[in-house]
Design an enzyme around this catalytic site. Structure first.
Site, PDB file in Angstrom:
ATOM      1  N   GLU B 306    -107.437  35.629  31.900  1.00 13.49           N
ATOM      2  CA  GLU B 306    -108.325  34.451  31.793  1.00 13.49           C
ATOM      3  C   GLU B 306    -108.901  34.037  33.142  1.00 13.49           C
ATOM      4  OE1 GLU B 306    -106.362  30.976  30.218  1.00 13.49           O
ATOM      5  OE2 GLU B 306    -105.552  32.032  28.490  1.00 13.49           O
ATOM      6  N   GLY B 307    -108.776  34.866  34.153  1.00 12.81           N
ATOM      7  CA  GLY B 307    -109.238  34.460  35.480  1.00 12.81           C
ATOM      8  C   GLY B 307    -108.328  33.446  36.145  1.00 12.81           C
TER       9      GLY B 307
END
Lengths: 338, 338
Positions: B306-307
């Site tokens: 998800e970064g």
């Protein structure tokens, strides 16, 4: 807040009466964490930090939007012995820089929304050269502990303590060696960037200090009085106050940790409310963190002091707490939990 | 912005025409850094980050107050092979969670003031099982690269690319093994938390995929097409777009880095505008970072995707840039410089 002690004996008593974390809040936070929309443990240390924060703040959803940073400044008699790359007058010059907003810590405080307080401790009265006598009298020590205690905003949700004091890596090395043993050369580092000759002088000065004070150093508070600085005593006082108010603390670098070590050596578990913000580039900091049994959050090669490494860690703690408080549970989001 | 390519050949051409950092801005930033009120090098990696940012942004004082985070989501045919701890429908469920604001990345984006964009890539059309054929057609690949390119806000001062896609650590392991060699077992990890049996299935599937595609994998873009996923191609497209716009990028974990690796294998220096935000707990990420010659800023045991790790690093970059831009020089502050 006026410090609830006037004597060293009273301060020692307070160290034996420290509250623990709120187990129910910690358990509730752990329960919440296990339901959030992520694989178990996938947020790594962020999860651990949030649950730890919950315990000390006594609530399932801890906060980190009112951090306080307090920087203590002190001068050291030992600075006259050529142990630093910078002249002693830099302490007072840097305090002016803090007050004018021009130092690294000012920028970091602003970045993470922290309240920044600067406390100078009698800069015109350096501690005594610890190779010649005790750095501080007992009255000096108590006054510095009280200055630290009184500087803490007990309404803050997180505290960083930092320091400025030309010569204070030498004092921190002496204090660490006194309390933890080992070779002097293992505790002495380059500080702000001293050269080889300066490094030799530092080691010699530390060895002299240890020999001068001998058996007195077996008591941690006495070791602080004999070898430490006012800013170091103030950090210890502030950390103790935070514990009484159950404000979680982020420890900074070598000097901060050496000051905190005094409390840990007085009472087991005295630093349970403290997190190691970073490991610095000062050579002995990893060794000191290991002695404190603290795993640093960050490792960015900093060696500035001023609370700068701990201040950077505020940003990480804020991210951790935001995830803990704001994430949906599997049930809320309708996500299959594996 | 509409992507300036319609074919894979055109995308390949763009990779050979990438701008470099602005040397004059980098030199000016280095000069400024050397005058700031701190011992030389005392801010460690923060100094390096600020100077690097200055070079890519083309200004002595870089900014980090308009970061963009783009999360790409894709589905993988390979997920049907039992390689994940979660069922494939979690991809679409987590996209809904991103859109509703309930995921970790939503909280981190808010904490560091980043604009968050979610891009789903044909979730109802998983890539093909790469043991049976190519994961994507060339048209699929080009469309995904273009989706990535077009998602980038070229006015942002910093870009994070992240991903969601059940099965994508398997695809990333296959791609890494194809491009870097080594044993399959060295590239396969537990992802979101697969058990021992699942880990064995992952390794077998990766080995099958490598054998299936053989010599085609010697071309990095072909390897991405045969083994990768749409979200991975989109990340590569976004990173390439950022380079053309000279927007600095923070790389996230294993899947992000495997996607970026494709560009690095196409053109030397293709990731010079990228910083490694963190090293994750996915076993092969350190190996991949070493191959990219990137030293991660953070090491917090994350393995979420998800970064999230790169988003945390935004906070550090903001601290670095704030120090660089806001600190007084020795001359301004009247501090003796040693």
């Amino acid at each position: 807040m006026s410090a609830p002690f006037q004597t060293l004996a009273q301060f020692r008593d307070l160290l034996t009466q420290m509250p623990d974390a709120d187990v129910a809040a910690r358990v509730a936070a752990g329960g919440r964490n296990s339901q959030l929309t992520k694989p178990p443990g996938a947020l790594g240390r962020l999860e651990e930090v949030s649950i730890w924060m919950a315990g000390w703040q006594g609530r399932e959803k801890p906060q980190a939007d009112k951090p306080q940073i307090v920087i203590f400044a002190g001068n050291h008699g030992i600075a006259a012995r050529g142990v630093s790359a910078f002249p002693a007058e830099v302490t007072v010059q840097m305090v002016a820089n803090f007050q004018a907003g021009g130092a690294a810590i000012n920028q970091l405080a602003r970045t993470y929304g922290a309240d920044l307080v600067i406390k100078s401790l009698e800069l015109d009265r350096p501690t005594a050269d610890f190779t010649q006598g005790s750095a501080m009298t007992e009255a000096d020590l108590v006054r510095a502990l009280a200055t630290g205690w009184e500087a803490v905003d007990t309404g803050a949700d997180l505290l960083v303590v930092g320091e400025m004091g030309i010569g204070n890596t030498t004092a921190a090395a002496a204090l660490s060696a006194a309390l933890l043993g080992g070779m002097v050369s293992e505790w002495v580092g380059r500080g702000t960037g001293v050269d080889d000759a300066g490094l030799h002088r530092k080691a010699a000065v530390v060895a002299e200090g240890l020999a001068r004070h001998g058996v007195a150093l077996s008591d941690p508070m006495e070791a602080l009085r004999c070898l430490g600085g006012r800013e170091m005593a103030a950090m210890a006082g502030a950390i103790a106050c935070a514990r009484h108010a159950r404000v979680p603390v982020i420890l900074d670098g070598f000097i901060c940790c050496a000051s905190a070590l005094v409390l840990a050596r007085c009472v087991e578990g005295a630093l349970d409310h403290c997190l190691a913000g970073h490991v610095s580039a000062e050579g002995a900091h990893p060794r000191l963190l290991a002695a404190l049994n603290k795993e640093p959050l960050l490792n960015l090669g900093l060696r500035l002091g001023e609370g700068s490494g701990a201040a950077l860690a505020i940003g990480v703690v804020q991210g951790a707490v935001a995830c803990h408080n704001g994430m949906a549970t599997f049930a809320e989001a309708g996500v299959s939990d594996g």
